[in-house]
Design an enzyme around this catalytic site. Structure first.
Site, PDB file in Angstrom:
ATOM      1  CB  THR A  60      -0.921   0.123   1.093  1.00  0.00           C
ATOM      2  OG1 THR A  60      -0.104   0.213   2.464  1.00  0.00           O
ATOM      3  CG2 THR A  60      -1.692  -1.294   1.466  1.00  0.00           C
ATOM      4  CG  ASP A  61      -0.056   4.882  -1.625  1.00  0.00           C
ATOM      5  OD1 ASP A  61       0.533   4.101  -2.525  1.00  0.00           O
ATOM      6  OD2 ASP A  61      -1.245   5.566  -2.236  1.00  0.00           O
ATOM      7  CB  CYS A  62       0.701   3.722   4.624  1.00  0.00           C
ATOM      8  SG  CYS A  62      -0.668   2.868   4.380  1.00  0.00           S
ATOM      9  CE1 TYR A  63       2.675  -0.147   8.040  1.00  0.00           C
ATOM     10  CE2 TYR A  63       0.272   0.245   7.433  1.00  0.00           C
ATOM     11  CZ  TYR A  63       1.168   0.089   8.504  1.00  0.00           C
ATOM     12  OH  TYR A  63       0.919   0.528   9.927  1.00  0.00           O
TER      13      TYR A  63
END
Lengths: 408, 136
Positions: free
Chosen positions: A138-141
């Site tokens: 994901t963008d954050c992960y």
């Protein structure tokens, strides 16, 4: 009742190192020699113990964040799948999980030499465990996979959370068929070749506190060699089972959900075990202290093997197909003698739960309390008892009819 | 002087079809008492037996076996009960056919008496903790 003590009074004595603590085995002779009232005055705490296979066990782990970060969605520890459908680096590793590559019962009976319970034992023993993790990113992960070695001490948190432990009584398993069967009650030889049972009888926690007066939510206990707590009543909690006149269930009844810090545990009391043809389980040590607040609690805690009964169940047809009921009732003194009579046949017995280890647990807990290291806790809430009406429900398989969505 | 021992013979696949016991009896005048055998054509074979006779004959018989490629091992070290791994449950005690693994009552402690073991190996997988292992 002439004796009446409080948790506070008992804890004060424990803190001073003055508490009188005996095991659930030792208390039997004390009551026989001195009587109920005198013993209730003298004894403050009775300690219990059990060390048997408890499949419904597992651990929550927080393995820590990598750089770049990763929202792990598939995690394997030594090849065993841990459930990752919770927050980014939290997983739940169940005791009975087996590696995906394990042939299971394809080569009947399967050996199940390694599984979740063994990973838990390895972690508690301080061993390095190989961890593989996968994610969709994901963008954050952003990270999508990693492979590393990890030890228990490397983890942020690791606590055991067992949905069902410390069964209050359990069946005796036998086999009426003409072939060997491989069950969670061990290998059962054909034609009543053996009878296996799995509780520590007179030492077993809930058999010494049959109405859950001392054991409730928040009760501090011995768990896996460390300190744990009763977190809830366990799954399949069945307090309304048939009971003797001493209020002791004659069949599987109450269960406890237990939790405790994995980092404080000892691999001696957290053991991965393999049941041929069945699967993996965790042998976990549990010890519950019972405060002797009055004669009534002492009477329960002084129960003897010959006063605890259980049912003989056929695991070839009776258990798997729900056919027929009990083949008879036996007491734990008979079971411990090494043979019982079933349908006029002398049948050798074997326990799956260790009596000497249960005794050791009761003694360890006793020493903790004597040394003032372990105080008793009054339950913050009771678990459902005989008056709750709570019973175990079977799953009814219903016919799923096609929805008639397109019929005007 | 008489010699009498329980031994384990391992036959390499190449020699497994030869009549060794016939020779032990006829050429070396030995008594053989087979306890357990796992012999299959063209596969490594394993035989547990008691062998007895005059010491001289016994030694010659053993030499004969070894000269033909048979491995001869003392019986006692075949099965190892790892007490530290044992959880003292007792599951093995109803599986063991000779009471080599038995429960001391009323203490309910599991004990292993090597001299009674016939190396049937049933306990290996009956032990949930896998505390009993082969040593060959």
């Amino acid at each position: 009742m002439k004796v009446s003590k409080t948790y506070e009074e008992i804890n004060e004595k424990i803190s001073k190192g003055d508490a009188v603590v005996v095991t659930a085995e030792e208390v039997i002779t004390l009551v026989e020699e001195k009587g109920l009232e005198q013993t209730a005055r003298e004894v403050d705490v009775v300690t219990t113990g059990t060390f048997g296979p408890m499949c419904s066990s597992g651990v929550f782990l927080n393995v820590g964040h990598s750089t770049p970060r990763m929202r792990m969605s598939k995690v394997y520890l030594n090849g065993v799948n841990a459930y990752a459908g919770i927050a980014a680096v939290d997983v739940y590793l169940g005791a009975t999980e087996i590696p995906e590559a394990d042939p299971a019962n394809q080569h009947y009976p399967g050996e199940f030499n390694y599984g979740g319970a063994h990973v838990i034992e390895d972690l508690v023993a301080g061993k390095e465990v190989r961890m593989e993790a996968y994610s969709y990113g994901t963008d954050c992960y952003p990270r999508k996979k990693l492979e590393t070695l990890i030890k228990l001490e490397d983890m942020n948190e690791a606590f055991m959370f067992n949905p069902r432990n410390a069964y209050q009584n359990y069946n005796v398993g036998v086999n009426l068929s003409d072939r060997p069967i491989y069950t969670y009650m061990g290998i059962l030889k054909p034609n009543l070749g053996n009878a296996n049972y799995s509780t520590s009888g007179q030492l077993s926690p809930l058999l010494n506190d049959p109405l859950y007066k001392a054991t409730g939510i928040g009760t501090r206990i011995f768990l896996g060699g460390g300190t744990g707590y009763v977190s809830w009543y366990g799954t399949q909690h069945n307090p309304c089972a048939n009971r003797t006149d001493k209020e002791v269930p004659r069949a599987p009844s109450a269960t406890l959900s237990l939790t405790g810090d994995l980092k404080g545990m000892d691999p001696k009391w957290v053991r991965g075990v393999s049941y041929l043809g069945y699967g993996v389980s965790l042998m976990i040590g549990v010890g519950v202290p019972i405060p002797i607040l009055n004669e009534e609690m002492l009477r329960s805690a002084a129960i003897k093997d010959e006063e605890i009964y259980t049912q003989i169940i056929d695991y070839s047809e009776g258990f798997p197909f729900g056919k027929g009921g009990s083949l008879g009732e036996v007491d734990y003194a008979q079971l411990k003698s090494g043979k019982i009579i079933i349908q006029d046949k002398e049948v050798p017995t074997a326990p799956l739960s260790s009596y000497p280890k249960a005794k050791e647990i009761a003694k360890i807990l006793k020493s903790w309390i004597q040394k003032g290291e372990f105080l008793l806790t009054e339950p913050v809430a009771s678990i459902p008892s005989v008056d709750s009406g709570k019973k175990m429900k079977p799953l009814k398989i219903r016919c799923i009819e096609e929805k008639e969505e397109f019929d005007g | 002087m008489m010699a009498k021992h329980k031994i384990v013979l391992l036959f390499p696949a190449a020699v497994v079809e030869q009549p060794f016991l016939y020779h032990l009896v006829k050429d070396y005048n030995l008594f053989v008492n087979i306890i357990r055998a796992n012999i299959n054509p063209r596969k490594e074979g394993r035989l547990v037996m008691e062998l007895a006779g005059e010491q001289e004959d016994y030694d010659a018989g053993i030499n004969f076996l070894e000269s033909r490629g048979v491995t001869v091992m003392p019986f006692e070290q075949q099965v190892k009960w790892n007490e530290d791994r044992c959880t003292q449950c007792g599951a093995c005690t109803v599986i063991c056919p000779t009471d080599a693994l038995k429960m001391i009552r009323p203490e309910m402690i599991v004990e292993f008496d090597e001299s009674k073991c016939i190396v049937c190996e049933h306990c290996f997988k009956a032990c949930p903790a896998r505390a009993i292992v082969a040593h060959y």
